[in-house]
Design a protein around this motif. Structure first.
Motif, PDB file in Angstrom:
ATOM      1  N   TYR A   1       0.842  -1.207   0.000  1.00 36.65           N
ATOM      2  CA  TYR A   1       0.000   0.000   0.000  1.00 36.65           C
ATOM      3  C   TYR A   1       0.873   1.251   0.000  1.00 36.65           C
ATOM      4  CZ  TYR A   1      -4.008  -2.886   1.268  1.00 36.65           C
ATOM      5  OH  TYR A   1      -4.999  -3.812   1.272  1.00 36.65           O
ATOM      6  N   VAL A   2       1.889   1.241   0.866  1.00 35.31           N
ATOM      7  CA  VAL A   2       2.774   2.396   0.967  1.00 35.31           C
ATOM      8  C   VAL A   2       3.635   2.495  -0.283  1.00 35.31           C
ATOM      9  CG1 VAL A   2       4.584   3.484   2.338  1.00 35.31           C
ATOM     10  CG2 VAL A   2       2.789   2.170   3.468  1.00 35.31           C
ATOM     11  N   TYR A   3       4.164   1.342  -0.706  1.00 34.24           N
ATOM     12  CA  TYR A   3       5.021   1.325  -1.894  1.00 34.24           C
ATOM     13  C   TYR A   3       4.292   1.924  -3.092  1.00 34.24           C
ATOM     14  CZ  TYR A   3       7.269  -0.611  -6.035  1.00 34.24           C
ATOM     15  OH  TYR A   3       7.834  -0.747  -7.263  1.00 34.24           O
ATOM     16  N   LEU A   4       3.047   1.436  -3.283  1.00 36.11           N
ATOM     17  CA  LEU A   4       2.250   1.852  -4.428  1.00 36.11           C
ATOM     18  C   LEU A   4       2.051   3.364  -4.445  1.00 36.11           C
ATOM     19  CD1 LEU A   4       0.522   0.566  -6.702  1.00 36.11           C
ATOM     20  CD2 LEU A   4      -1.368   0.518  -5.095  1.00 36.11           C
ATOM     21  N   LEU A   5       1.609   3.893  -3.323  1.00 34.77           N
ATOM     22  CA  LEU A   5       1.283   5.316  -3.274  1.00 34.77           C
ATOM     23  C   LEU A   5       2.551   6.172  -3.256  1.00 34.77           C
ATOM     24  CD1 LEU A   5      -1.718   4.910  -0.867  1.00 34.77           C
ATOM     25  CD2 LEU A   5      -1.822   5.815  -3.172  1.00 34.77           C
ATOM     26  N   ALA A   6       3.581   5.701  -2.528  1.00 35.98           N
ATOM     27  CA  ALA A   6       4.826   6.470  -2.459  1.00 35.98           C
ATOM     28  C   ALA A   6       5.486   6.516  -3.831  1.00 35.98           C
ATOM     29  CB  ALA A   6       5.777   5.844  -1.449  1.00 35.98           C
ATOM     30  N   ARG A   7       5.471   5.374  -4.521  1.00 37.79           N
ATOM     31  CA  ARG A   7       6.128   5.333  -5.812  1.00 37.79           C
ATOM     32  C   ARG A   7       5.418   6.262  -6.790  1.00 37.79           C
ATOM     33  NH1 ARG A   7       6.079   3.133 -10.528  1.00 37.79           N
ATOM     34  NH2 ARG A   7       8.024   2.571 -11.563  1.00 37.79           N
ATOM     35  N   ALA A   8       4.073   6.196  -6.777  1.00 42.28           N
ATOM     36  CA  ALA A   8       3.323   7.079  -7.667  1.00 42.28           C
ATOM     37  C   ALA A   8       3.670   8.532  -7.362  1.00 42.28           C
ATOM     38  CB  ALA A   8       1.829   6.837  -7.508  1.00 42.28           C
ATOM     39  N   ALA A   9       3.797   8.851  -6.073  1.00 40.58           N
ATOM     40  CA  ALA A   9       4.108  10.234  -5.696  1.00 40.58           C
ATOM     41  C   ALA A   9       5.507  10.629  -6.171  1.00 40.58           C
ATOM     42  CB  ALA A   9       3.991  10.395  -4.183  1.00 40.58           C
TER      43      ALA A   9
END
Lengths: 571, 344
Positions: A178-186
């Protein structure tokens, strides 16, 4: 800027104002939006309201008992678990996202999507698999005993798998995506110009990360961590397996052991308060800072190429979570499935998979529409009240599934019986149960539970659409609906996909609500796994468990491809 | 264009929901059927239900809902589609009785098949099988002569040698509740304290996992339901665990081994009560009782129905004949004792 409504030419200039002044000039049309949003938020919040309603009932002396015995343990273990999982997902999610976005190293292309794979692994299945492997009677410790001639537990030290530490570790390993997905997109969306500026000011890569990358990605990272923690809080299967006494375990014990439903609802309400506090703390800590940045030059390529030992380290840092969060449990499951006598189950697995996919697919679409409507409405309205309402509507993710299921059952059955009573009285015909005990109830429950995922994704996506864009579109004559269709929807497509896929993958794994709310003879992969696992015949459940993972892989991989696509299109 | 796409998708999703719900809504109303809410795993009861359908032409529909079933029945009220509940553990039967979701049924056949102490006097529930919760002890490290009663498990000689599953589990709750019923709350609490002092590890895992721990040498004895022995002996991967232990029926010189039941009752608003009673009678009769005994290694309630060969080999034993509802009513007290003593 002045309130343009006082201007006789208000109609013309209204289009030119920036959004935060728009609130006061809202026409009756916008009030329709607000009402719709509040109504939808109320609908989604109704199960929680039903639970709070039960919590108002008299629970006798249950609290005197709990407070003097286990309540401290429940609260302490819950806080330690969310601290552990919070730290775990934060470190793994942010560092891996940073590495694959900023650096080029061997294996990066595969790892950047493989890092999402643990998302497809239900955490209770990971718990089963690792416990089998690492407990005293498991092959690892048995091997060590044979090797060194040990016999009893006292002869040597080995970390206790069934512990708070074990639970935090293995939950982190499946929840970090969840964090990876959103952090990477950011990170991907951060403007190249900002980076160039930071480097121009003499910051090295680490400095850029701490001063620019991290602060800008903070809202997205916070959403990811909060999602992971909400899932941690609602979990029963995993913590029960690891013998950790969280508040949710307490809910089960008080409800099904002591048959004290009000006290169980009160404990569940404590979990809700905990989530609200966490969300509020993040909000306060972030303060009044709002990060808006130009889309003009998104990040292009990784800024540095790693070689030798550094490349190796980067590879290991990214490969380790994939290995332990996905590969190892998948292999363990596969090994169980091969050894099982129940290979014939394979045929019926197809039918189960169809049911799982149908429920998860519909839930994903409904969640998507609900999340889009709420997040968009909150942005449009801009009032604190509406924002709070939309947030409350998406809090169902933190409620233990079995509690939420009863929360859904109460209003649904009440409505059914109301309609039925009315029809019997005035038309002499019984309509029976229309909503409860059907897939309506199940899809609604999934929507309430997983709304946070789609809402969070859409909200995170909306933050990258600057108010200036809204203003520009409005000045060109677009009304809110047109703004959504013409400007926001295309810009949000990636976030919408992400939200829908997250809901789909999670709904595939959903168990406790499906168990209670489903109609007769309706089984999913997850209920099938549970049927055997609850009878202590886990090896017979290994194949359908693998099917859950396999069905979850398709959306996870398309998510990854979407990633790759978003990256390509930014070139 | 994007807006239209979005609208289309919403329409598709709505259509899908409607379609799905219609496709399953039809299953709940037909007359030649009986609807069951079950605490028991469907794969366990399916052979019996299939035999019932063959014999009577009545189709049995099942929802396996081990948590929240009573709440569902209560909320559905008179419109509940369920005609019957199937449960394991007397505690859950008692919860259903106290929630008022069952109705009394009586029939000559049920009265003839099920002994009076295995059913509710007014016919709210009937036991269908019985199981004993006994000691599983290591063949290597424990002699049968070392064992006697549940009460004696707190002897310091067992320090660090006992494994149990979570105190949350209904089987352990029922066992402690029976001790409360026999000896009173204070004595039962003292017993729980003694048990805690003898535990080899934090309670964890299920009944079979305890036997696995004995097999691996983590502890020397544990408590488990009898039928798990049969289940392990017929499972390739678990035979070794089962063969490393022997079963010991405690309190044979006194009140007898602690018993629990699986049972069934007809729901208060059953729309197909007649079918439900037929199923109940079928489940209490020779064929189904024998199937239960053979497949699940449980003890049949109907006198004269033969035990499975394996179960027979564990020997006859004396069973505690205490009123099981009395045990069930002590469950909240038992949980509180576990909480106070600190056995998780």
């Amino acid at each position: 800027m002045q309130d343009t409504q006082t201007n006789p030419a208000g109609a013309a200039s209204a289009a030119l104002q920036v959004p935060n002044q728009r609130a006061r000039s809202r026409s009756s049309r916008l009030d329709g939006w607000t009402l719709g949003i509040l109504a939808l938020a109320a609908l989604f919040f109704s199960p929680m309201l039903a639970v709070l309603g039960i919590a108002l009932d008299n629970s006798g002396d249950a609290w005197t008992h709990l407070a003097s015995t286990v309540l401290g343990t429940y609260i302490g273990q819950t806080l330690l678990l969310i601290a552990g999982v919070g730290a775990g997902v934060l470190v793994i999610g942010v560092s891996t996202a940073w590495l694959v976005t900023l650096f080029e190293f061997r294996g990066r292309r595969v790892l950047q999507w493989a890092l999402l794979l643990p998302l497809a692994m239900p955490s209770y299945i990971v718990a089963y698999a690792y416990t089998d492997l690492l407990e005293f009677a498991g092959p690892v410790q048995t091997g060590l005993r044979q090797l060194f001639g040990w016999h009893r537990p006292g002869d040597y030290w080995f970390p206790e798998i069934r512990s708070l530490g074990g639970a935090a570790t293995f939950m982190s390993l499946v929840l970090y995506p969840y964090v990876y997905l959103l952090a990477r997109a950011a990170f991907v969306e951060q403007s190249q110009n900002l980076w160039d500026a930071a480097r121009g000011l003499g910051h090295d890569t680490w400095g850029c990360f701490v001063r620019v990358g991290l602060p800008l990605a903070r809202p997205a990272i916070a959403v990811g961590v909060l999602l992971a923690l909400m899932e941690t809080l609602n979990d029963f299967g995993t913590v029960d397996y690891f013998a950790v006494q969280t508040l949710t375990v307490g809910v089960y014990r008080v409800w099904f052991g002591m048959n004290n439903t009000p006290a169980a609802a009160q404990l569940a309400s404590m979990v809700l308060v905990l989530v609200l506090v966490m969300a509020a703390l993040e909000h306060i800590a972030r303060g009044r800072r709002r990060f808006q940045f130009s889309q003009s030059a998104p990040r292009r390529d990784p800024i540095a190429c790693l070689h030798g030992a550094r490349a190796m380290l980067a590879f290991l840092a990214c490969a380790t979570p994939v290995a332990f969060g996905f590969l190892v449990p998948a292999v363990l499951l596969g090994a169980s499935a091969i050894g099982s006598e129940e290979a014939a189950v394979g045929v019926s697995t197809l039918g189960l998979a169809f049911n799982s996919i149908a429920v998860a697919g519909v839930a994903a679409l409904v969640c998507l529409c609900g999340g889009l409507f709420l997040a968009y409405g909150a942005r449009l309205s801009g009032t604190g009240f509406v924002r709070t309402a939309t947030r409350l509507a998406s809090i169902g993710y933190a409620v233990p599934g079995v509690v939420l299921a009863v929360g859904v059952l109460i209003p649904a059955a009440a409505l059914d019986n109301l309609i039925d009573g009315f029809m019997r009285q005035y038309f002499g015909t019984a309509t029976g149960l229309i909503f409860s005990g059907t897939l309506y109830a199940l899809v609604f429950a999934c929507t309430v539970r997983f709304l946070a995922l789609s809402f969070g994704s859409v909200e995170a996506g909306l933050t990258k659409i600057t108010p200036n864009m809204d203003a520009a579109a409005r000045s060109l004559g677009h009304r809110p609906a047109g703004l959504l269709a013409r400007i926001h929807f295309p810009l949000l497509r990636g976030s919408l996909m992400t939200g829908a896929m997250l809901v789909f993958v999670d709904a595939m794994k959903e168990l406790p609500m499906t168990l209670i709310l489903r109609p007769f003879n309706f089984n999913t992969l997850a209920t099938h796994v549970y049927e055997y696992a609850s009878y202590e015949a886990f090896e017979q459940a290994a194949l359908p468990a693998l099917a859950i993972v396999a069905a979850g892989l398709a959306p996870v991989i398309s998510l990854s491809l979407g990633f790759a696509g978003s990256r390509r299109s930014s070139h | 264009m994007a807006g239209r796409q979005l609208a289309n998708r919403m329409l598709v999703s709505l259509a899908a929901i409607v379609g799905l719900s219609i496709s399953v809504a039809g299953t709940a109303v037909a007359d030649g059927e009986v609807n069951i809410y079950s605490y028991r795993q469907p794969f366990l009861i399916k052979p019996m239900l299939n035999a019932f359908t063959q014999q009577t032409g009545i189709k049995a529909n099942v929802v396996f809902a081990p948590k929240g079933m009573i709440e569902r029945l209560k909320r559905e009220g008179r419109n509940s589609p369920a005609d019957m509940i199937l449960t394991v553990d007397i505690g859950r039967i008692n919860d259903a009785v106290e929630a008022g979701v069952l109705q009394p049924v009586t029939s000559k056949k049920l009265a003839a098949n099920i002994p009076s102490h295995d059913r509710d006097p007014s016919g709210l529930w009937y036991a269908l099988t019985r199981r004993a919760r006994v000691v599983y002890a290591s063949r290597e490290r424990v002699k049968p002569g070392d064992l006697s009663t549940y009460e004696a498990l707190v002897d310091p000689k067992w320090k660090g040698r006992i494994c149990i599953r979570s105190s949350q589990h209904s089987y352990n709750v029922a066992l402690l509740a029976s001790l409360v019923a026999h000896h009173g709350e204070a004595k039962a609490e003292e017993w729980a304290r003694g048990l805690k002092a003898n535990l080899a590890r934090k309670p964890q895992g299920n009944d079979r996992a305890q036997v696995k721990a004995v097999f691996a040498g983590e502890c020397d004895l544990t408590l488990g339901n009898t039928y798990y022995m049969g289940k392990m002996l017929t499972n390739e991967k678990q035979i070794a665990w089962a063969e490393s232990v022997f079963l010991f029926f405690p309190n044979q010189d006194g009140r007898g081994a602690h018993m629990n039941i699986s049972g069934a009752g007809v729901t208060r608003h059953a729309a197909r009560k007649e079918n439900a009673v037929k199923l109940l009678e079928f489940l209490s009769d020779d064929l189904a009782q024998k199937m239960y005994a053979e497949q699940n290694f449980e003890y049949p309630v109907k006198p004269g129905v033969p035990w499975s060969g394996l179960v027979e080999s564990w020997g006859k034993f004396k069973a505690d004949s205490i009123d099981m509802i009395k045990v069930a009513k002590n469950r909240p007290t038992a949980i509180r004792i576990f909480d106070r003593v600190g056995i998780p």
